[in-house]
Write a protein that holds these residues in place. Structure first.
Motif, PDB file in Angstrom:
ATOM      1  N   LEU A   1      24.319 -19.192  42.609  1.00 17.22           N
ATOM      2  CA  LEU A   1      24.459 -20.205  41.572  1.00 17.22           C
ATOM      3  C   LEU A   1      24.501 -21.616  42.127  1.00 17.22           C
ATOM      4  O   LEU A   1      24.544 -22.586  41.365  1.00 17.22           O
ATOM      5  CB  LEU A   1      25.725 -19.940  40.748  1.00 17.22           C
ATOM      6  CG  LEU A   1      25.716 -18.663  39.901  1.00 17.22           C
ATOM      7  CD1 LEU A   1      27.086 -18.423  39.282  1.00 17.22           C
ATOM      8  CD2 LEU A   1      24.654 -18.745  38.810  1.00 17.22           C
TER       9      LEU A   1
ATOM     10  N   LEU B   1      19.338 -20.171  39.462  1.00 19.68           N
ATOM     11  CA  LEU B   1      20.305 -19.776  38.444  1.00 19.68           C
ATOM     12  C   LEU B   1      21.317 -20.874  38.171  1.00 19.68           C
ATOM     13  O   LEU B   1      21.862 -20.969  37.064  1.00 19.68           O
ATOM     14  CB  LEU B   1      21.032 -18.498  38.879  1.00 19.68           C
ATOM     15  CG  LEU B   1      20.219 -17.208  38.808  1.00 19.68           C
ATOM     16  CD1 LEU B   1      21.075 -16.033  39.275  1.00 19.68           C
ATOM     17  CD2 LEU B   1      19.696 -16.957  37.409  1.00 19.68           C
TER      18      LEU B   1
ATOM     19  N   ARG C   1      22.400 -22.107  34.510  1.00 21.69           N
ATOM     20  CA  ARG C   1      23.786 -22.237  34.059  1.00 21.69           C
ATOM     21  C   ARG C   1      24.050 -23.628  33.488  1.00 21.69           C
ATOM     22  O   ARG C   1      24.745 -23.770  32.471  1.00 21.69           O
ATOM     23  CB  ARG C   1      24.755 -21.954  35.207  1.00 21.69           C
ATOM     24  CG  ARG C   1      26.222 -22.092  34.809  1.00 21.69           C
ATOM     25  CD  ARG C   1      27.159 -21.671  35.905  1.00 21.69           C
ATOM     26  NE  ARG C   1      27.015 -22.477  37.100  1.00 21.69           N
ATOM     27  CZ  ARG C   1      27.799 -22.369  38.173  1.00 21.69           C
ATOM     28  NH1 ARG C   1      28.770 -21.458  38.186  1.00 21.69           N
ATOM     29  NH2 ARG C   1      27.602 -23.136  39.220  1.00 21.69           N
ATOM     30  N   ARG C   2      23.503 -24.676  34.101  1.00 21.62           N
ATOM     31  CA  ARG C   2      23.703 -26.028  33.596  1.00 21.62           C
ATOM     32  C   ARG C   2      22.954 -26.264  32.286  1.00 21.62           C
ATOM     33  O   ARG C   2      23.434 -26.976  31.407  1.00 21.62           O
ATOM     34  CB  ARG C   2      23.268 -27.066  34.635  1.00 21.62           C
ATOM     35  CG  ARG C   2      24.217 -27.184  35.817  1.00 21.62           C
ATOM     36  CD  ARG C   2      23.968 -28.469  36.579  1.00 21.62           C
ATOM     37  NE  ARG C   2      22.572 -28.588  36.995  1.00 21.62           N
ATOM     38  CZ  ARG C   2      22.073 -28.029  38.089  1.00 21.62           C
ATOM     39  NH1 ARG C   2      22.860 -27.308  38.871  1.00 21.62           N
ATOM     40  NH2 ARG C   2      20.799 -28.193  38.410  1.00 21.62           N
TER      41      ARG C   2
ATOM     42  N   SER D   1      26.665 -21.923  27.363  1.00 23.04           N
ATOM     43  CA  SER D   1      27.577 -20.910  27.917  1.00 23.04           C
ATOM     44  C   SER D   1      26.752 -20.008  28.826  1.00 23.04           C
ATOM     45  O   SER D   1      25.588 -19.727  28.546  1.00 23.04           O
ATOM     46  CB  SER D   1      28.231 -20.093  26.801  1.00 23.04           C
ATOM     47  OG  SER D   1      27.255 -19.422  26.014  1.00 23.04           O
ATOM     48  N   PHE D   2      27.358 -19.569  29.908  1.00 16.97           N
ATOM     49  CA  PHE D   2      26.645 -18.722  30.867  1.00 16.97           C
ATOM     50  C   PHE D   2      27.645 -17.820  31.549  1.00 16.97           C
ATOM     51  O   PHE D   2      28.715 -18.255  31.979  1.00 16.97           O
ATOM     52  CB  PHE D   2      25.915 -19.568  31.906  1.00 16.97           C
ATOM     53  CG  PHE D   2      25.140 -18.748  32.915  1.00 16.97           C
ATOM     54  CD1 PHE D   2      23.867 -18.274  32.611  1.00 16.97           C
ATOM     55  CD2 PHE D   2      25.682 -18.435  34.156  1.00 16.97           C
ATOM     56  CE1 PHE D   2      23.142 -17.511  33.531  1.00 16.97           C
ATOM     57  CE2 PHE D   2      24.978 -17.677  35.079  1.00 16.97           C
ATOM     58  CZ  PHE D   2      23.701 -17.226  34.760  1.00 16.97           C
ATOM     59  N   ASP D   3      27.299 -16.541  31.642  1.00 15.83           N
ATOM     60  CA  ASP D   3      28.159 -15.602  32.355  1.00 15.83           C
ATOM     61  C   ASP D   3      27.284 -14.597  33.081  1.00 15.83           C
ATOM     62  O   ASP D   3      26.197 -14.242  32.604  1.00 15.83           O
ATOM     63  CB  ASP D   3      29.106 -14.889  31.386  1.00 15.83           C
ATOM     64  CG  ASP D   3      30.343 -14.369  32.105  1.00 15.83           C
ATOM     65  OD1 ASP D   3      31.128 -15.185  32.602  1.00 15.83           O
ATOM     66  OD2 ASP D   3      30.516 -13.141  32.167  1.00 15.83           O
TER      67      ASP D   3
ATOM     68  N   GLN E   1      23.363 -10.824  32.733  1.00 16.01           N
ATOM     69  CA  GLN E   1      23.549 -12.249  32.486  1.00 16.01           C
ATOM     70  C   GLN E   1      23.482 -12.518  30.993  1.00 16.01           C
ATOM     71  O   GLN E   1      22.693 -11.910  30.281  1.00 16.01           O
ATOM     72  CB  GLN E   1      22.459 -13.062  33.191  1.00 16.01           C
ATOM     73  CG  GLN E   1      22.412 -12.845  34.701  1.00 16.01           C
ATOM     74  CD  GLN E   1      21.133 -13.398  35.307  1.00 16.01           C
ATOM     75  OE1 GLN E   1      20.983 -14.606  35.439  1.00 16.01           O
ATOM     76  NE2 GLN E   1      20.202 -12.510  35.658  1.00 16.01           N
TER      77      GLN E   1
ATOM     78  N   ALA F   1      23.442 -15.982  28.388  1.00 16.68           N
ATOM     79  CA  ALA F   1      23.385 -17.446  28.270  1.00 16.68           C
ATOM     80  C   ALA F   1      23.196 -17.830  26.814  1.00 16.68           C
ATOM     81  O   ALA F   1      22.411 -17.206  26.096  1.00 16.68           O
ATOM     82  CB  ALA F   1      22.241 -18.008  29.115  1.00 16.68           C
TER      83      ALA F   1
END
Length: 408
Positions: free
Chosen positions: A97, A111, A115-116, A120-122, A133, A135
């Protein structure tokens, strides 16, 4: 998760799964962003993220797939992207990440940039097992917000060769408020994938939890013994507790294909538009709505603010209360909702701290263990459901899983 805030209510519409179709996934993401009003810039960012994720699947994943779906409430709609693969997994997720870390053959944004870009991202990854994943992308000017005590989400996947899924999940919040009869159809509780604030009024009630829930007197046989753990207690004439409760349903329309999907959709509609406060009441309403359809296996649970769970199940929906080390199965009885439904039974249980209620159709094997979920229980329910689908999905039938997570 102890923060308090507004209730976040979300409808969830699964749009399409993509396997080995990067161009189709990007095109669908672009069309979806335009359809729900993400805006030109935000849609372009969604497409860029989908392009990176599909490129990673193509280059590195085993049995990788990507799901695009719409989340919406009465005010705003967004897109959720779920990516699931079967290996090889990441040895160092934080490193993957970091900025500048991008594997050969992808678009090069990495990645970290995905995420940015996402609101939301997990991510969860295990060596030799694969990666999941999730998002979320919302319009910049109107991203929803909310915090609370219970979170609920699920996932569905049609059997190969079918475009519609005969499985469904749905949840709604019961506020405990009476609705005038002439307004009930328009103002009934909404389906939720979100967060439920606790009921503070219950803290001044001096009755025991069992008395508050059932209106029973001390020593009643309907109450669980003091100190009982993960024990299903049959309840007669169960009533909803005070304050807000969360009702969750898992439904498996018999067979698969369009007719099974019609049964599942009828069950969801009946569940969403009704005012029943207990699982038995909701099951009766769904049963009436499914007459004339193929029928379905259905499980319905009500989660109270204090963690108590009322459960009623008919047919082969697997339901369990799970922690990282324990799995307590909930009792369903034989029958077909809409056709052959015998006398209903409700059981009282308790949602364990840092645990989850899991319900899934027979498109997933029952052979998973608490250890299979131990590493993901601290993640959001959507990721837990996707992880379980990857772990236990059989691909021989429609599949669905719904997760209601205890406050962390």
């Amino acid at each position: 998760m102890s923060a308090r805030g507004e209730l976040l209510t979300m409808d969830c519409e699964d749009v399409a799964w993509f396997r080995d179709q990067p161009e189709a996934a990007r095109g669908s993401a672009a069309a979806l962003g335009r359809r729900i009003g993400l805006g030109e810039t935000r849609t372009a960012e969604l497409v860029l993220a989908v392009a990176e994720l599909t490129a990673n699947i193509t280059k590195h994943a085993v049995n990788g797939s990507l799901l695009l779906r719409v989340l919406r409430n009465q005010d705003v709609a967004g897109v959720e992207v779920v990516v699931v693969d079967g290996g090889p997994g990441m040895a160092d997720v934080p490193a993957a990440l970091r900025d500048g870390t991008s594997t050969a053959g992808t678009l090069g944004i990495g990645l970290g940039a995905v995420r940015r870009l996402a609101d939301s991202f997990d991510i969860h990854s295990q060596l030799g097992m694969g990666t999941v994943q999730v998002a979320g992308f919302w319009p910049r000017s109107s991203r929803p917000s909310g915090t609370g005590e219970v979170v609920v989400s699920g996932i569905t996947r049609a059997i190969g060769g079918e475009e519609v899924c005969g499985d469904a999940w749905v949840a709604r919040v019961d506020t405990g408020e009476e609705t005038a009869p002439e307004h009930r159809q328009d103002t009934g509780p909404r389906r939720v994938t979100g967060l439920v604030p606790p009921d503070r009024s219950a803290t001044t009630d001096t009755r025991t939890p069992g008395e508050r829930l059932f209106g029973a007197s001390p020593g009643s046989d309907a109450l669980p013994r003091s100190g009982a753990k993960h024990r299903s207690v049959p309840v007669r004439a169960a009533v909803a507790g005070p304050g807000r409760g969360t009702l969750v349903m898992s439904c498996d329309g018999l067979g698969h294909g369009p007719m099974a999907a019609l049964a599942a959709q009828a069950a969801v509609k009946a569940f969403r538009t009704g005012e029943p406060r207990t699982p038995e009441q909701a099951m009766e309403r769904v049963h009436r709505a499914l007459r004339g359809t193929r029928g379905a296996a259905v499980a319905i649970a009500r989660i109270e603010p204090d963690g108590r769970v009322l459960f009623c199940g008919v047919g082969n929906i697997t339901s369990a209360l799970v922690t990282g080390t324990t799995r307590a199965s909930l009792i369903s009885h034989p029958g077909i909702v809409g056709s052959q439904m015998h006398q209903l039974r409700t059981y009282e249980n308790r949602l364990p701290a840092r645990g989850a209620l899991i319900m899934h159709s027979d498109g997933l094997s029952e052979r998973w263990t608490p250890a299979d979920l131990a590493s993901v229980l601290h993640h959001p329910p959507a990721l837990i459901a996707a992880h379980l689908l990857r772990q236990a999905g059989t691909r021989r039938d429609d599949a669905s899983a719904v997760v209601a997570k205890a406050a962390g």
